[in-house]
Design a protein around this motif. Structure first.
Motif, PDB file in Angstrom:
ATOM      1  N   THR A   1      11.183 -28.832  -7.987  1.00  0.00           N
ATOM      2  CA  THR A   1      11.273 -30.258  -7.667  1.00  0.00           C
ATOM      3  C   THR A   1      10.611 -31.161  -8.695  1.00  0.00           C
ATOM      4  O   THR A   1      10.816 -32.383  -8.660  1.00  0.00           O
ATOM      5  N   VAL A   2       9.818 -30.592  -9.603  1.00  0.00           N
ATOM      6  CA  VAL A   2       9.094 -31.391 -10.588  1.00  0.00           C
ATOM      7  C   VAL A   2       9.557 -30.997 -11.981  1.00  0.00           C
ATOM      8  O   VAL A   2       9.460 -29.815 -12.355  1.00  0.00           O
ATOM      9  N   PRO A   3      10.057 -31.955 -12.782  1.00  0.00           N
ATOM     10  CA  PRO A   3      10.518 -31.615 -14.129  1.00  0.00           C
ATOM     11  C   PRO A   3       9.407 -31.019 -14.978  1.00  0.00           C
ATOM     12  O   PRO A   3       8.228 -31.386 -14.837  1.00  0.00           O
ATOM     13  N   GLU A   4       9.782 -30.119 -15.837  1.00  0.00           N
ATOM     14  CA  GLU A   4       8.813 -29.502 -16.741  1.00  0.00           C
ATOM     15  C   GLU A   4       8.139 -30.580 -17.585  1.00  0.00           C
ATOM     16  O   GLU A   4       8.789 -31.504 -18.072  1.00  0.00           O
TER      17      GLU A   4
ATOM     18  N   ASP B   1       4.897 -46.350  -5.076  1.00  0.00           N
ATOM     19  CA  ASP B   1       4.914 -46.806  -6.463  1.00  0.00           C
ATOM     20  C   ASP B   1       3.986 -46.007  -7.363  1.00  0.00           C
ATOM     21  O   ASP B   1       3.778 -46.360  -8.525  1.00  0.00           O
ATOM     22  N   GLN B   2       3.426 -44.917  -6.849  1.00  0.00           N
ATOM     23  CA  GLN B   2       2.422 -44.164  -7.591  1.00  0.00           C
ATOM     24  C   GLN B   2       2.998 -43.049  -8.456  1.00  0.00           C
ATOM     25  O   GLN B   2       2.278 -42.457  -9.246  1.00  0.00           O
ATOM     26  N   GLY B   3       4.274 -42.732  -8.280  1.00  0.00           N
ATOM     27  CA  GLY B   3       4.878 -41.662  -9.069  1.00  0.00           C
ATOM     28  C   GLY B   3       6.001 -40.991  -8.322  1.00  0.00           C
ATOM     29  O   GLY B   3       6.570 -41.540  -7.365  1.00  0.00           O
ATOM     30  N   ARG B   4       6.325 -39.797  -8.749  1.00  0.00           N
ATOM     31  CA  ARG B   4       7.338 -38.977  -8.090  1.00  0.00           C
ATOM     32  C   ARG B   4       6.664 -38.290  -6.895  1.00  0.00           C
ATOM     33  O   ARG B   4       5.726 -37.507  -7.068  1.00  0.00           O
ATOM     34  N   LEU B   5       7.096 -38.593  -5.681  1.00  0.00           N
ATOM     35  CA  LEU B   5       6.492 -38.027  -4.483  1.00  0.00           C
ATOM     36  C   LEU B   5       7.360 -36.888  -3.969  1.00  0.00           C
ATOM     37  O   LEU B   5       8.560 -37.063  -3.748  1.00  0.00           O
ATOM     38  N   VAL B   6       6.736 -35.735  -3.765  1.00  0.00           N
ATOM     39  CA  VAL B   6       7.446 -34.555  -3.259  1.00  0.00           C
ATOM     40  C   VAL B   6       6.837 -34.163  -1.918  1.00  0.00           C
ATOM     41  O   VAL B   6       5.622 -33.941  -1.817  1.00  0.00           O
ATOM     42  N   PHE B   7       7.684 -34.093  -0.892  1.00  0.00           N
ATOM     43  CA  PHE B   7       7.260 -33.666   0.440  1.00  0.00           C
ATOM     44  C   PHE B   7       8.071 -32.431   0.815  1.00  0.00           C
ATOM     45  O   PHE B   7       9.281 -32.388   0.578  1.00  0.00           O
ATOM     46  N   TRP B   8       7.406 -31.433   1.395  1.00  0.00           N
ATOM     47  CA  TRP B   8       8.148 -30.224   1.773  1.00  0.00           C
ATOM     48  C   TRP B   8       7.638 -29.705   3.104  1.00  0.00           C
ATOM     49  O   TRP B   8       6.508 -29.970   3.513  1.00  0.00           O
ATOM     50  N   ASP B   9       8.515 -28.992   3.804  1.00  0.00           N
ATOM     51  CA  ASP B   9       8.163 -28.355   5.075  1.00  0.00           C
ATOM     52  C   ASP B   9       7.775 -26.911   4.801  1.00  0.00           C
ATOM     53  O   ASP B   9       8.554 -26.148   4.203  1.00  0.00           O
ATOM     54  N   GLN B  10       6.575 -26.537   5.239  1.00  0.00           N
ATOM     55  CA  GLN B  10       6.163 -25.141   5.094  1.00  0.00           C
ATOM     56  C   GLN B  10       7.106 -24.242   5.899  1.00  0.00           C
ATOM     57  O   GLN B  10       7.734 -24.668   6.867  1.00  0.00           O
ATOM     58  N   ARG B  11       7.224 -22.987   5.494  1.00  0.00           N
ATOM     59  CA  ARG B  11       8.158 -22.077   6.160  1.00  0.00           C
ATOM     60  C   ARG B  11       7.868 -21.999   7.665  1.00  0.00           C
ATOM     61  O   ARG B  11       6.714 -21.966   8.106  1.00  0.00           O
ATOM     62  N   GLY B  12       8.938 -22.029   8.456  1.00  0.00           N
ATOM     63  CA  GLY B  12       8.802 -22.006   9.903  1.00  0.00           C
ATOM     64  C   GLY B  12       8.504 -23.362  10.511  1.00  0.00           C
ATOM     65  O   GLY B  12       8.408 -23.487  11.733  1.00  0.00           O
TER      66      GLY B  12
END
Length: 352
Positions: free
Chosen positions: A141-144, A102-113
């Motif tokens: 992934t994050v709007p301007e 509930d804290q905002g837009r959460l973005v999770f990503w996998d580092q290369r490899g």
């Protein structure tokens, strides 16, 4: 051939010293595994890796396909971008993903490899590359206009530091806060991993060259690395976690390591331990910053957190007792509480 396999298994268990640490033969290893699995387990049955968001593919500037997921895709008030550590994946943020929804837009990503991301070229498995990958993740992934909080654990914390070095113009404008968890700004080649002093010195001297030599045969190692998984599990327990960690959480960390491409395992480790200075942290003082260390962290010891604090005097410093390098899986409530506090302070600053 036997010698080669022993070398590859040692590399899989993260460095020449780990085999010595886990010494004592097959019987001793079996006893250690039994003790680990019989340990009280507060997270038995926890569905690690089951939380999913909206898949959002990212194309890195060199063409490599990176995998990201977004929770709360309708939120544009604040974005929190999570960068995971070496041999892990975005799923290492399992508890924080649930606690901070509930804290905002959460973005999770996998580092290369790692995880679901592609590997890219071997000469791009280095810390400088990761800063540009993070920039591409934010852009795609994050709007301007949405302010961003960066959260990084271990190698992910180094990614955030290098990002600040490469993109200082975004600090204070696009990026408004950062959390560096269980990480370092350099000197990792001197970390002893709890080894006796003589063994640690020998390991420091030989490990960089060993990693390069073994890395050249990483495709072969992929075929035999499963033979050493029990050793990696014990290494995770003894070095990556603090005392009495959840066996389920330890096994989950080992599974993420097993899913990481071997060339990424070896070459990112080489990059981390051969950078005398990963970052001078000259720009993170522009934004609200949290430094989170752990009492029993043997991979990025508390001294490294204190050194970061000396480089970023305005940062808030917190050291968690009784946990190790995997603090977000060992004491998730404390980690989530500190991140929530950082987000709250950031929102207050934005409202001024």
């Amino acid at each position: 051939m036997r010698s080669a396999i022993r070398t590859t298994l040692t590399a899989t268990a993260v460095g020449a010293g780990s085999a010595l640490m886990l010494g004592g033969g097959i019987a001793a290893q079996r006893r250690a595994l039994r003790r680990l699995r019989d340990r009280p387990d507060p997270y038995a049955g926890e569905p690690f890796g089951s939380l999913r968001g909206r898949p959002t593919p990212v194309r890195a500037s060199d063409g490599t396909r990176l995998y990201a997921e977004v929770d709360g895709a309708d939120r544009t008030d604040l974005a929190i971008v999570f960068s995971h550590g070496w041999t892990l994946s975005q799923d290492s943020w399992h508890f924080q993903r649930r606690a901070l929804r509930d804290q905002g837009r959460l973005v999770f990503w996998d580092q290369r490899g790692h995880g679901r991301s592609d590997g890219g070229a071997r000469d791009d498995y280095g810390l400088p590359r990761l800063a540009h990958d993070l920039a591409d993740v934010i852009e795609q992934t994050v709007p301007e206009g949405t302010p961003v909080v960066l959260v990084g654990h271990s190698m992910g914390g180094m990614t955030v530091q290098r990002f600040a070095d490469e993109y200082p113009h975004l600090l204070g404008d696009r990026v408004v806060a950062a959390a560096l968890c269980n990480t370092s700004s350099g000197g990792l080649g001197e970390v002893s991993l709890g080894l006796p002093a003589l063994v640690a010195r020998l390991t420091r001297r030989t490990l960089p060259r060993t990693l390069r030599l073994v890395g050249a045969g990483s495709s072969v190692i992929e075929k035999v690395r499963h033979l050493g998984r029990d050793g990696v599990l014990l290494f995770e327990d003894r070095v990556a976690f603090g005392p009495g960690a959840s066996p389920t959480a330890v096994a989950f960390a080992e599974q993420m390591a097993a899913d990481t491409r071997m060339d990424a395992v070896l070459d990112f480790l080489h990059s981390m331990i051969t950078h005398e200075v990963i970052s001078d942290c000259a720009h993170l003082g522009k934004v609200e910053t949290l430094l989170l260390g752990a009492e029993h962290d043997q991979l990025t010891p508390v001294g490294h957190t204190l050194h970061l604090a000396s480089r970023i005097p305005s940062a808030r410093l917190e050291v968690l007792p009784a946990v190790g390098h995997m603090a977000m899986l060992e004491n998730p409530d404390a980690v989530s509480a500190h991140l929530t506090d950082l987000i709250t302070r950031t929102r207050n600053n934005l409202a001024l």
